[in-house]
Enzyme design. Structure first.
Site, PDB file in Angstrom:
ATOM      1  N   ARG A  16       0.845  -1.193   0.000  1.00  0.00           N
ATOM      2  CA  ARG A  16       0.000   0.000   0.000  1.00  0.00           C
ATOM      3  C   ARG A  16       0.877   1.239   0.000  1.00  0.00           C
ATOM      4  O   ARG A  16       2.098   1.158   0.122  1.00  0.00           O
ATOM      5  CB  ARG A  16      -0.914   0.012   1.230  1.00  0.00           C
ATOM      6  CG  ARG A  16      -0.145  -0.011   2.554  1.00  0.00           C
ATOM      7  CD  ARG A  16      -1.087  -0.102   3.742  1.00  0.00           C
ATOM      8  NE  ARG A  16      -0.352  -0.132   4.995  1.00  0.00           N
ATOM      9  CZ  ARG A  16      -0.921  -0.206   6.198  1.00  0.00           C
ATOM     10  NH1 ARG A  16      -2.249  -0.264   6.282  1.00  0.00           N
ATOM     11  NH2 ARG A  16      -0.196  -0.227   7.291  1.00  0.00           N
ATOM     12  N   TYR A 151       9.462   7.199  15.826  1.00  0.00           N
ATOM     13  CA  TYR A 151       9.567   7.284  14.369  1.00  0.00           C
ATOM     14  C   TYR A 151      10.722   8.182  13.950  1.00  0.00           C
ATOM     15  O   TYR A 151      11.537   7.811  13.098  1.00  0.00           O
ATOM     16  CB  TYR A 151       8.249   7.800  13.782  1.00  0.00           C
ATOM     17  CG  TYR A 151       8.264   7.871  12.270  1.00  0.00           C
ATOM     18  CD1 TYR A 151       8.086   6.718  11.513  1.00  0.00           C
ATOM     19  CD2 TYR A 151       8.464   9.075  11.608  1.00  0.00           C
ATOM     20  CE1 TYR A 151       8.104   6.770  10.121  1.00  0.00           C
ATOM     21  CE2 TYR A 151       8.481   9.138  10.224  1.00  0.00           C
ATOM     22  CZ  TYR A 151       8.301   7.981   9.491  1.00  0.00           C
ATOM     23  OH  TYR A 151       8.337   8.026   8.117  1.00  0.00           O
TER      24      TYR A 151
END
Length: 252
Positions: A16, A151
């Site tokens: 995706r 992150y």
């Protein structure tokens, strides 16, 4: 646009978002593409669309990565281009309130996963004296304002890993690290509708150029899909290397 006829490409995180678009772009350039991710339905859908190979794998697990590479090479042939794109992120308000396992999981996928994938393909590339590695980084590695410690730290780490790997493999396997910009994906669903979104076609087009070999002199440099003109960088490659441009450095 450069063509990749006959090349075998492996795109992780290809089910995706950015990874799926990279897989589509490389297939359009003539490459035979293996699409890998953890979700079977997603990778099968993308692989079916581009007449590629779907491989279910978890990049954070050594055995899974090695099995993925064996399957790709047994069904398609030796891997010419690795697009180490798989990545995750967890939203957080306060780092100290995140469960340690959840925080570390981001590193397992975003950093260790890239390392494992590179480790699995490099020996074969060295033996064949050819191949390229493209790593998906992020502006979160260095831009101010990020609020996600796991992150951002993982992308800073993978940037440094890619830069050092490029130096270790200099003259043998070009390694690139790029930022796709702020692209609308599930990973960026936290951003408001009026955020400065990056057109989704820019990252795949950049990867296509990097995979072609035309930008090999820029190996190890940090390239932004939206803010850098890759053709201009190729023209200025000698100056970029001489002046250590397109690099994340402390300046005094």
């Amino acid at each position: 646009m450069p063509e990749l006829d006959g090349q075998i490409a492996l795109v992780t995180g290809g089910g995706r978002g950015i990874g799926a678009n990279i897989a589509r772009e490389l297939a359009a350039a003539g490459a035979r593409v293996a699409v890998s991710a953890r979700t079977k339905d997603q990778v099968e859908a993308v692989a079916r669309e581009i007449e590629g190979l779907a491989v279910v794998a978890d990049v954070s697990k050594r055995a899974s990565v090695e099995a993925m590479v064996r399957e790709v090479e047994s069904k398609l042939g030796s891997i010419d281009v690795l697009c180490a794109n798989a990545g995750i992120g967890e939203q957080e308000e306060r780092a100290w309130e995140v469960e340690p396992e959840e925080w570390w999981r981001v590193f397992e996928v975003n950093v260790f996963g890239v390392y494992l994938c590179c480790r699995a393909v490099i020996p074969g590339m060295l033996e064949r004296e050819g191949g390229r590695i493209v790593i998906t980084g992020s502006g979160a590695a260095y831009l101010p304002g990020s609020s996600n410690s796991a992150y951002s730290a993982s992308k800073a780490a993978v940037w440094r890993f890619g830069e050092i790997l490029a130096r270790q493999l200099e003259g043998r396997i070009p390694v690139f690290i790029f930022s796709p910009g702020l692209v609308k994906t599930d990973l960026t669903s936290w951003a408001p509708d009026d955020a400065p979104w990056t057109p989704p076609d820019l990252a795949p087009r950049l990867v296509r150029v990097l995979a072609s070999g035309r930008a090999d002199t820029l190996a190890g440099r940090y390239i932004h899909a939206e803010h850098d003109d890759i053709e201009d960088l190729i023209r200025r490659a000698a100056k970029i290397r001489e002046q250590d441009l397109n690099a994340i450095r402390l300046q005094r």
